[in-house]
Design an enzyme around this catalytic site. Structure first.
Site, PDB file in Angstrom:
ATOM      1  N   HIS A  80      11.217   5.638   9.761  1.00  0.00           N
ATOM      2  CA  HIS A  80      12.577   5.512  10.261  1.00  0.00           C
ATOM      3  C   HIS A  80      13.582   5.814   9.151  1.00  0.00           C
ATOM      4  O   HIS A  80      13.276   5.668   7.972  1.00  0.00           O
ATOM      5  CB  HIS A  80      12.827   4.104  10.809  1.00  0.00           C
ATOM      6  CG  HIS A  80      11.883   3.712  11.907  1.00  0.00           C
ATOM      7  ND1 HIS A  80      10.689   3.073  11.665  1.00  0.00           N
ATOM      8  CD2 HIS A  80      11.960   3.886  13.254  1.00  0.00           C
ATOM      9  CE1 HIS A  80      10.067   2.855  12.816  1.00  0.00           C
ATOM     10  NE2 HIS A  80      10.812   3.345  13.783  1.00  0.00           N
ATOM     11  N   GLY A 116     -10.657   0.074   1.547  1.00  0.00           N
ATOM     12  CA  GLY A 116     -10.139  -0.777   2.606  1.00  0.00           C
ATOM     13  C   GLY A 116      -8.796  -1.401   2.269  1.00  0.00           C
ATOM     14  O   GLY A 116      -8.477  -1.661   1.116  1.00  0.00           O
ATOM     15  N   ARG A 138      -1.345   4.295  -8.941  1.00  0.00           N
ATOM     16  CA  ARG A 138      -1.260   5.123 -10.146  1.00  0.00           C
ATOM     17  C   ARG A 138      -2.663   5.459 -10.618  1.00  0.00           C
ATOM     18  O   ARG A 138      -3.622   4.733 -10.338  1.00  0.00           O
ATOM     19  CB  ARG A 138      -0.496   4.389 -11.251  1.00  0.00           C
ATOM     20  CG  ARG A 138       0.937   4.024 -10.887  1.00  0.00           C
ATOM     21  CD  ARG A 138       1.673   3.440 -12.081  1.00  0.00           C
ATOM     22  NE  ARG A 138       3.005   2.993 -11.730  1.00  0.00           N
ATOM     23  CZ  ARG A 138       4.064   3.780 -11.619  1.00  0.00           C
ATOM     24  NH1 ARG A 138       3.922   5.079 -11.829  1.00  0.00           N
ATOM     25  NH2 ARG A 138       5.247   3.296 -11.305  1.00  0.00           N
TER      26      ARG A 138
END
Length: 227
Positions: A119, A148, A186
Site C-alpha cells: 500500500h 522458515g 544482511r
C-alpha cells in the site's frame, strides 16, 4: 498492476478473481493430502492458472513437479510461478499482486511470506482499504534455501544458490551464493559459486568488511551532526 503501476484492488473484476482463488486454495488445503499425486498437482495448477497434466504423464515427471504443503494462502494464484523441484513448506503466504517466481530446486521453509504487493505510505491517499495499491515482482533464483518464518518484500530478487536464514526480513536484492540473516537481512557469509575460486571469495569478504566500516563511519558522522 503487473507492471508495478498503482491500481485499485476493490474493483468487481479483481474481487471475483480473489474469491475464486480463495475457493480453490481452501479446496486444496482441505483435500490435497488425500488426493492422488496427479490430482493434487492439477488442483495446484488450477490455482496458478496453468494447464493440467494429462493422465499419461510419466511418474518420473510427476515426481519433479513443485510441491506445496498445505495449508497455504495467496491472493490471486495466477501470478505464482514455481519451477520444477521447488518445495514450499506449510503455512506459506503469497501476496501475488504481481508475479512471484521461484527457481528450480529451491526450498522454502514453513511460515514464509512473499509480499509482491503493498500500500502507499500516504495515509490520506491510502484511505483504509479503498486507496491504491502497488505490485513489485519477486524473483527467487534456482537452488536457494529460504528459512522458515522469513519475509520477502516487494521488488526483491534473490540470487541463485543464496540462503536466507530463518526469521529474516529480506528488504533488498540478495547476491548469488551468499547467506543472509536478520532484519533487515544482511550478508553474513559468502558461499563458493560455480565459477568462483578462493581468491574471489576472499576479495568479496574484504569488500564486505570495508562496506560495513563505511556504514559505521556514516552513522558516526550523522550522530556528530545531531550533537
Amino acid at each position: 498492476m503487473l507492471r508495478g503501476d498503482l491500481y485499485t484492488a476493490i474493483t468487481p473484476t479483481l474481487r471475483k478473481v480473489r474469491e475464486e482463488c480463495v475457493q480453490l486454495f481452501h479446496e486444496y488445503n482441505s483435500t490435497a493430502t488425500s488426493l492422488p499425486l496427479l490430482a493434487r498437482i492439477n488442483l495446484l495448477n488450477s490455482i496458478f492458472g496453468l494447464p493440467h497434466l494429462p493422465l499419461s504423464t510419466p511418474d518420473s515427471e510427476l515426481q519433479i513437479q513443485p510441491v506445496v504443503e498445505p495449508p497455504f494462502h495467496c491472493d490471486y494464484g495466477l501470478h505464482i510461478r514455481l519451477e520444477k523441484g521447488v518445495k514450499i513448506g506449510h503455512n506459506c503466504s503469497f501476496i501475488d499482486s504481481t508475479y512471484i517466481r521461484i527457481g528450480a530446486r529451491t526450498h522454502v521453509g514453513p511460515n514464509v511470506s512473499f509480499f509482491a504487493g503493498g500500500h502507499v505510505l500516504d495515509a490520506k491517499l491510502r484511505d483504509g482499504a479503498n486507496g491504491p495499491e502497488f505490485g513489485k515482482e519477486i524473483v527467487v533464483g534456482e537452488d536457494c534455501d529460504i528459512g522458515g518464518n522469513s519475509i520477502v518484500l516487494p521488488g526483491v530478487t534473490i540470487g541463485r544458490g543464496a540462503v536466507v536464514s530463518p526469521g529474516s526480513v529480506v528488504t533488498r536484492d540478495v547476491e548469488e551464493y551468499v547467506v543472509v540473516a536478520g532484519n533487515p537481512a544482511r550478508v553474513v557469509q559468502r558461499l563458493r559459486g560455480e565459477n568462483e575460486d578462493e581468491g574471489e571469495i576472499e576479495l568479496r569478504r574484504r569488500l564486505e568488511i570495508v562496506e560495513r566500516e563505511v556504514m559505521d563511519i556514516r552513522k558516526e558522522l550523522e550522530r556528530l551532526k545531531e550533537n
